[in-house]
Design an enzyme around this catalytic site. Structure first.
Site, PDB file in Angstrom:
ATOM      1  N   ASP A  95       0.861  -1.189   0.000  1.00 22.97           N
ATOM      2  CA  ASP A  95       0.000   0.000   0.000  1.00 22.97           C
ATOM      3  C   ASP A  95       0.896   1.238   0.000  1.00 22.97           C
ATOM      4  O   ASP A  95       2.116   1.126  -0.013  1.00 22.97           O
ATOM      5  CB  ASP A  95      -0.976  -0.046   1.182  1.00 22.97           C
ATOM      6  CG  ASP A  95      -0.256  -0.050   2.527  1.00 22.97           C
ATOM      7  OD1 ASP A  95       0.980   0.119   2.561  1.00 22.97           O
ATOM      8  OD2 ASP A  95      -0.944  -0.226   3.551  1.00 22.97           O
ATOM      9  N   ASP A 270      -8.060  -7.632   0.937  1.00 20.87           N
ATOM     10  CA  ASP A 270      -6.995  -7.802   1.922  1.00 20.87           C
ATOM     11  C   ASP A 270      -7.511  -7.324   3.255  1.00 20.87           C
ATOM     12  O   ASP A 270      -8.304  -6.388   3.312  1.00 20.87           O
ATOM     13  CB  ASP A 270      -5.769  -6.961   1.544  1.00 20.87           C
ATOM     14  CG  ASP A 270      -5.986  -5.499   1.883  1.00 20.87           C
ATOM     15  OD1 ASP A 270      -5.661  -5.102   3.020  1.00 20.87           O
ATOM     16  OD2 ASP A 270      -6.496  -4.753   1.025  1.00 20.87           O
ATOM     17  N   CYS A 308     -12.252 -29.261   7.275  1.00 20.05           N
ATOM     18  CA  CYS A 308     -11.174 -28.301   6.994  1.00 20.05           C
ATOM     19  C   CYS A 308      -9.892 -29.042   6.611  1.00 20.05           C
ATOM     20  O   CYS A 308      -9.473 -29.970   7.303  1.00 20.05           O
ATOM     21  CB  CYS A 308     -10.919 -27.387   8.190  1.00 20.05           C
ATOM     22  SG  CYS A 308      -9.654 -26.146   7.840  1.00 20.05           S
ATOM     23  N   CYS A 310      -6.891 -27.628   6.450  1.00 21.41           N
ATOM     24  CA  CYS A 310      -5.699 -26.869   6.852  1.00 21.41           C
ATOM     25  C   CYS A 310      -4.760 -27.737   7.694  1.00 21.41           C
ATOM     26  O   CYS A 310      -5.170 -28.774   8.232  1.00 21.41           O
ATOM     27  CB  CYS A 310      -6.092 -25.603   7.611  1.00 21.41           C
ATOM     28  SG  CYS A 310      -6.316 -25.803   9.393  1.00 21.41           S
ATOM     29  N   CYS A 313      -6.103 -28.338  11.353  1.00 24.56           N
ATOM     30  CA  CYS A 313      -7.200 -29.302  11.504  1.00 24.56           C
ATOM     31  C   CYS A 313      -6.786 -30.714  11.106  1.00 24.56           C
ATOM     32  O   CYS A 313      -7.329 -31.690  11.621  1.00 24.56           O
ATOM     33  CB  CYS A 313      -8.421 -28.856  10.705  1.00 24.56           C
ATOM     34  SG  CYS A 313      -9.200 -27.379  11.389  1.00 24.56           S
ATOM     35  N   HIS A 339      -5.225 -21.696  10.261  1.00 24.10           N
ATOM     36  CA  HIS A 339      -6.604 -22.142  10.007  1.00 24.10           C
ATOM     37  C   HIS A 339      -7.418 -21.028   9.333  1.00 24.10           C
ATOM     38  O   HIS A 339      -8.098 -21.282   8.325  1.00 24.10           O
ATOM     39  CB  HIS A 339      -7.291 -22.585  11.302  1.00 24.10           C
ATOM     40  CG  HIS A 339      -8.747 -22.842  11.133  1.00 24.10           C
ATOM     41  ND1 HIS A 339      -9.239 -24.033  10.658  1.00 24.10           N
ATOM     42  CD2 HIS A 339      -9.832 -22.033  11.298  1.00 24.10           C
ATOM     43  CE1 HIS A 339     -10.561 -23.960  10.564  1.00 24.10           C
ATOM     44  NE2 HIS A 339     -10.941 -22.745  10.943  1.00 24.10           N
TER      45      HIS A 339
HETATM   46 ZN   LIG Z   1      -8.559 -25.787   9.792  1.00 23.36          ZN
END
Ligand SMILES: [Zn+2]
Length: 392
Positions: A95, A270, A308, A310, A313, A339
């Site tokens: 930015d 963002d 999930c 990720c 998880c 996550h």
């Molecule tokens: Zn997760």
């Protein structure tokens, strides 16, 4: 479009302004809609570049204001720019620093020349001009850079909003000229302002959209106004923008904001919110934001969310993540952030699939019906606590 940047539209929704696109930058390809994790101090707090890649991150945002003050853009240039300094090899956006000057710095004087301010760190004086911002961002070396603009306060009068917008437009032209001296591989986006006046928003979208910027950021929103007011402004801005330039909604937002903003024609988002709320225990699930510190996770053997994908998880029980959060262990900040970043990027990918498959409106309506926004969730938990307190 310059040779170092391109944007193509892969699919458009018939029932909304949603579209799926592809952006090419010197550091790689971005498929839109996309969420950009924010690395304020040249790091997405507690998450390494390898972990960002693993979570599906395609582009990150770094803040010029913070980096110009510490460690300084000259030092970062000496290390070959932000990419090599922080070891992130993917696309990056910086930015202009303007927003932080208005919100964090002690602004001393706003003039036609630029914004004079004192550092929030040590009180040292600095001057940001449309020209100096182009030099600083050239030293930082991001793929996409933003020009100095003026974000009007909320609320403000129409005359204040008009003055800020007109100066932003003059600064946009100065930035375009100044940028020619620097790195051609960097792409300068224009910033649309106009506060909360429909006519000013339309004027700014038309003016900035017609300058030779290859992409456009929408600024001055999500600054304390009601959500509906932000969506109303986009409904004036989007039709006035050229179709063939990517559109970035600055500083937004939450999962539900991403889903709604896409339908109003936004391609890039963002926000610090997903990583900031994660650090405080707020984790996203398909049914809404939950607090991992809540007692209901104390003995949960499975992950926070079965579906999930990720790292957190796939590797840890909700009970363990709950324990780390309750004891404020360092590992929690990393696992919680990973996550939420993965949640936002998976959501962006699902939005893209829905647009390409022609069913974005159904996806949006289903998501909004299912997802409980934070404020309501927090109120509900509060009510449960009170009920529990009365029972004991
Ligand atoms: Zn997760």
């Amino acid at each position: 479009m310059p040779p170092f940047f391109s944007f193509s539209i892969d699919a458009e929704c018939l029932g909304s302004w949603a579209r799926a696109g592809t952006i090419q930058t010197p550091h790689g390809t971005i498929h839109t809609p996309i969420f950009m994790p924010v690395g304020t101090q040249a790091t997405v707090k507690s998450v390494s570049p390898e972990e960002l890649h693993a979570a599906g991150t395609q582009i990150i945002l770094a803040n010029t204001y913070h980096l110009m003050l510490r460690p300084g853009s000259e030092l970062i240039a000496d290390f070959g720019g932000l990419h090599s300094f922080m070891q992130w090899d993917g696309p990056m956006l910086t930015d202009s620093g303007g927003f932080q000057v208005f919100s964090l710095g002690h602004l001393r004087k706003l003039s036609e020349e630029g914004a004079a301010f004192k550092s929030h760190l040590d009180g040292s004086p600095h001057l940001l001009t449309p020209e100096s911002v182009m030099r600083i961002e050239a030293e930082l070396g991001a793929d996409i850079i933003l020009p100095l603009d003026i974000c009007a306060a909320y609320p403000c009068s129409v005359s204040e909003a008009r003055a800020a917008m007109e100066r932003t437009h003059r600064w946009a032209e100065r930035a375009l000229l100044a940028k020619e001296k620097y790195r051609p591989e960097q792409t300068l986006f224009g910033i649309v302002q106009g506060a909360f006046d429909p006519e000013l928003r339309r004027q700014s979208a038309s003016f900035i959209g017609n300058l030779p910027f290859p992409g456009l950021s929408i600024g001055g929103l999500s600054v304390g106004e009601p959500k509906q007011m932000m969506w109303d402004m986009l409904s004036y801005v989007t039709p006035a923008l050229p179709r063939d330039k990517p559109r970035h909604l600055l500083g937004v937002g939450s999962p539900e904001d991403l889903v709604i903003g896409v339908g109003l024609g936004m391609d890039m988002f963002d926000c610090v919110l997903p990583t900031r709320v994660a650090r405080h225990g707020g984790l996203f699930t398909s049914h809404g934001r939950v607090n991992i510190k809540s007692a209901r996770f104390r003995a949960q053997h499975g992950p926070l969310e079965e579906s999930c994908d990720c790292y957190t998880c796939r590797s840890y029980s909700a009970a363990y993540v709950h324990h780390l959060a309750r004891t404020e262990e360092q590992l929690y900040y990393r696992l919680g952030s990973i996550h939420n970043i993965r949640f936002m990027l998976r959501l962006a990918g699902q939005l893209r699939e829905a647009i390409c498959a022609g069913n974005y409106p159904a996806f949006r309506d289903d998501f909004i019906a299912r997802y409980v926004p934070a404020s309501e969730k927090v109120r509900e938990e509060q009510r449960e606590k009170w009920k529990a307190a009365r029972r004991t």
